[in-house]
Enzyme design. Structure first.
Site, PDB file in Angstrom:
ATOM      1  CG  ASP A 127       0.195  21.529 -16.995  1.00 60.17           C
ATOM      2  OD1 ASP A 127       0.367  20.891 -15.940  1.00 60.17           O
ATOM      3  OD2 ASP A 127      -0.073  20.976 -18.073  1.00 60.17           O
ATOM      4  CG  HIS A 128      -2.541  19.821 -13.999  1.00 57.66           C
ATOM      5  ND1 HIS A 128      -1.983  19.809 -15.247  1.00 57.66           N
ATOM      6  CD2 HIS A 128      -3.668  19.065 -14.073  1.00 57.66           C
ATOM      7  CE1 HIS A 128      -2.738  19.081 -16.048  1.00 57.66           C
ATOM      8  NE2 HIS A 128      -3.760  18.616 -15.363  1.00 57.66           N
ATOM      9  CG  ASP A 173      -3.361  15.437 -18.309  1.00 51.45           C
ATOM     10  OD1 ASP A 173      -3.459  16.022 -17.215  1.00 51.45           O
ATOM     11  OD2 ASP A 173      -4.189  15.593 -19.234  1.00 51.45           O
ATOM     12  NE  ARG A 179     -12.453  14.444 -18.883  1.00 53.22           N
ATOM     13  CZ  ARG A 179     -11.456  13.601 -18.606  1.00 53.22           C
ATOM     14  NH1 ARG A 179     -10.809  13.698 -17.480  1.00 53.22           N
ATOM     15  NH2 ARG A 179     -11.170  12.623 -19.437  1.00 53.22           N
ATOM     16  CB  SER A 195      -8.322   6.477 -12.395  1.00 53.16           C
ATOM     17  OG  SER A 195      -8.283   6.758 -11.029  1.00 53.16           O
ATOM     18  NE  ARG A 246      -6.456   7.834  -7.796  1.00 43.32           N
ATOM     19  CZ  ARG A 246      -7.714   8.074  -7.421  1.00 43.32           C
ATOM     20  NH1 ARG A 246      -8.094   7.846  -6.192  1.00 43.32           N
ATOM     21  NH2 ARG A 246      -8.585   8.556  -8.280  1.00 43.32           N
TER      22      ARG A 246
END
Ligand code: SF4
Length: 763
Positions: A95-96, A160, A448, A643, A645
């Site tokens: 989707d991204h 996500d 967002r 975050s 990662r």
């Protein structure tokens, strides 16, 4: 493994006993979040009264969902585990990576060409390892999960941040990094800090222009972008039970905007109805059978302040629509005050683009209500005065709304239907604008709205509202418009007022779809070849990291002594590097390029001890690697915050850094380093950080007796011939020491499955 009703049956059969045991241990009634958490403790975890915000606890989630951008490294790592299949039901969603430019058909065709190698990899790796694969155009991860996989009382992790959307069906669903997803798919437990609890009591009933979105916009205004940090937000009360399941999903989705671990609604008839309408009658029946365990204990409702750390109450009878923004989702303005706020703040009033849909707001209810506004407007001689786009969240929704005529309604006023994908929500939007520096306004029904999020332009003022309000503003062409009170001039010069939106929670004729875009995995994936082109710049199969050589680590060169803040973004930058997230060697060219070198106060400039020359961090490290010389990175406080990662831990390991020695670690990064077989150490005396000099060579001693709670020693050899020894601490437990010895946590699992290295599977 894409959907497993047997797993739900087993969970529900065990839940009552686990909940009752937890009630005894805590000696009090339980909230819903507590019931689900206790029902998912991993087997090696003892039952105890965990302290909120303090204890790290191991869980066994029921499912994993991954979006295409983050799935790449998660799955490349998973291949290292050597399992024939994933340990829990898992799915991948493309989707991204689809850019919105002209419209659904053309944009999808372009994406299929541009991202072919990534899609081929994801499709083949999913096929091989028992993972459900949702093709490009099938829909956005969270909408597809809600329609197919979310279930009351379950626990899911997803790569996500809006994974909590599944809380709309009563599931604890949490956004994580790829390393966590990999662990759970590989059969390892998953660690989470026992969350705090925020209770939100909803009373009354919404009407008119107000919708579920306005509840979360109000909550964001109350709690701000940090107010939910470390907490699960649990909604309850008669107002909560009156909301559609998809409306609940919208609220949980945007819980990410207040920093919440996740949000959650209690099981009710609305959830049962949604499950039935999406062909999951069996799940609804099972859930009805244990209904009382999928809701908080009754005493919690009677005195919520005793059981939650914080309680908010909202009377839905009094709630009005909100418009949040610009630049932050917690700047909440009631629509009745919007005109005044626009004038006072000098926000550009003219609305240039209005965008509805996305994973947050593309339910049948959202779309049918928005379409009713468009139809009403056309009937009254009005048209849109802004660009208007519609992003369906899934092919199921798109097909159904097309069948029911809503797409025609939108197109009749110039609306452009985009692909069932993230598109403008994540900046995948080739926006047409005459002057990118001109201050301008857009409004979306997404979640967002930070600067540049949608179109990459700092000049864009992005607001967030319900799809109904966004649609009304598209017709008005201004964000100062209040559809409840304001009139609009129609084509014959008359002043008209828009009627209140009307729609359906669920399609009266039921959902329909021709091809949902799902690829089921092979029954036996052993013969499936994973498609990775050896010359690809975006994908690279991983080699297992080498085992510990069984000796102390001697003669390590200092690569960099990082000064001050060194987040995961400083260690592995995002932005243009993200296209290499499936190629460890290429993305490693960003290693620590954002960190400040203590000795010259510059970024990406360190001394090569072999030549005395200064060069970039990754290039210098590659010289050491080529010479087979190990290195060490020294850092300051809270090293690796930000975050989660996995690249920030994998890159130094890949390039030959052996240890990270810092004043203190951010916990998640420290764990990630341990999983990759790195030594993560802290100075016993923080001031010893000052003793590390630019030309130092370092030995790490005591590894043969590496044991929990026993410090190690570091001998620092200075270039003037002097040496000194300093004590360093670590937080490795027995299991983590095994990870270090094996070279990585996944190497242990691979040994268990006795699997060959993965490169044999490459094309
Ligand atoms: S639509 Fe937006 S919020 Fe939803 S998954 Fe895509 S990028 Fe994330």
């Amino acid at each position: 493994m894409a959907f497993d009703i047997g797993m739900i049956k087993k969970l529900y059969s065990e839940m009552p006993a686990k909940i009752s045991a937890a009630r005894k241990v805590l000696g009090r009634p339980l909230t819903l979040a507590e019931k689900i958490l206790y029902a998912h403790l991993s087997s090696e975890q003892g039952l105890e009264a965990f302290e909120r915000g303090k204890n790290y606890v191991n869980f066994a989630p029921d499912r994993v969902a991954m979006q295409d951008a983050t799935a790449q490294m998660a799955l490349l790592q998973f291949m290292q585990a050597g399992r024939p299949k994933v340990a829990v039901p898992s799915t991948v969603h493309c989707d991204h990576l689809i850019q919105a430019k002209t419209g659904a058909k053309e944009d999808l065709e372009t994406a299929l060409k541009v991202n072919k190698e990534v899609y081929d990899f994801l499709a083949s790796v999913s096929d091989k390892y028992g993972i459900g694969f949702w093709k490009p155009g099938a829909g956005i991860i969270h909408q597809v999960v809600l329609e197919n996989y979310a279930f009351p009382g379950g626990m899911m992790i997803g790569t996500d941040s809006h994974t909590p959307n599944a809380g709309g069906l009563g599931m604890i669903a949490i956004g994580v990094g790829g390393a966590d997803a990999c662990d759970v798919m590989a059969g390892l437990p998953w660690e989470l800090k026992w969350p705090k609890l925020i209770g939100i009591k909803l009373t009354g009933k919404m009407s008119g222009w107000t919708s579920a979105k306005d509840i979360i916009l109000w909550v964001a205004g109350q709690l701000t972008v940090k107010g939910g940090t470390g907490a699960i937000v649990e909604y309850f009360g008669d107002g909560a039970d009156g909301l559609s399941a998809t409306g609940k999903g919208t609220i949980c989705n945007m819980g990410a905007e207040i920093g919440a671990t996740c949000s959650l609604f209690t099981y009710d008839d609305k959830m049962a109805a949604y499950l039935k309408s999406t062909t999951r009658e069996d799940v609804a029946e099972l859930a009805n059978g244990i209904r009382e365990h999928l809701r908080p204990d009754p005493e919690v409702y009677e005195a919520p302040e005793k059981y939650y750390d914080q309680v908010l109450e909202l009377n839905l009878n009094e709630l009005e629509p909100y418009v949040n923004g610009p630049f932050t989702p917690d700047l909440a303005t009631p629509i009745s005050k919007m005109k005044e706020a626009v004038e006072k703040n000098g926000w550009p009033e003219k609305l240039e683009v209005a965008l509805i849909g996305s994973c947050t707001n593309s339910s049948y209810e959202d779309i049918s209500r928005s379409a009713s506004i468009v139809k009403d407007a056309v009937g009254k001689g009005l048209k849109t005065n802004s660009e208007f786009t519609i992003t369906p969240g899934s092919e199921l929704v798109r097909f159904t709304i097309e069948r029911d005529g809503f797409i025609n309604d939108f197109e009749s006023v110039g609306g452009v239907v985009l692909a069932n994908a993230c598109g403008p929500c994540i900046g995948q939007w080739a926006r047409h604008i005459d002057d990118p520096n001109r201050k301008n306004t857009i409004i979306t029904s997404f979640n967002r709205n930070f600067a540049k999020r949608n179109d990459g332009l700092a000049s864009t003022h992005a607001f967030v509202a319900s799809p109904e309000v966004v649609t009304a503003m598209a017709i008005a062409g201004t964000i100062a418009f209040n559809p409840i009170t304001d009139t609009l001039k129609n084509s014959t010069g008359e002043d008209v007022i828009l009627s209140e939106p009307k729609g359906y929670e669920l399609p009266p004729k039921g959902f329909a779809v021709d091809d949902p875009g799902f690829q089921a995995p092979a029954e036996d994936g052993s013969q499936v070849q994973v498609a990775v082109d050896p010359i690809s710049s975006r994908l690279q199969l991983l080699e297992p990291f080498a085992e510990w050589e069984g000796t102390d680590l001697k003669s390590l060169k200092l690569l960099i002594k990082a000064k001050g803040k060194c987040t995961t973004d400083h260690i592995s930058m995002a932005g243009p590097w993200l296209k290499y997230r499936g190629h460890l060697d290429n993305i490693s060219n960003n290693l620590l390029i954002g960190a400040i070198n203590y000795f010259n106060n510059q970024t990406d400039s360190v001394k090569n001890q072999l030549t005395g020359e200064y060069g970039s961090v990754p290039a210098t490290q590659r010289v050491y690697k080529a010479a087979d010389i190990g290195t060490i990175v020294v850092g300051d406080e809270n090293y690796g915050e930000g975050s989660s990662r996995e690249h920030a831990a994998m890159e130094p390991r890949h390039l030959g850094v052996r240890a990270i020695l810092v004043k203190s670690f951010a916990r998640i990064h420290e764990t990630n380093l341990k999983k990759q077989g790195m030594l993560a150490l802290t100075f016993a005396e923080k001031d010893d950080y000052e003793k590390i000099l630019e030309d130092d060579t370092i030995d790490i001693l005591g590894l043969k007796g590496f044991a929990p709670g026993i410090p190690l020693h570091v001998m620092v050899h200075h270039s003037n011939g002097e040496s000194e020894t300093i004590e360093v601490n670590h937080t490795y437990n027995e299991q983590q020491i095994e990870w270090f010895k094996a070279g990585a946590a996944l190497n242990i699992i691979r040994k268990k499955f006795n699997a060959p290295a993965q490169e044999s599977a490459a094309l």
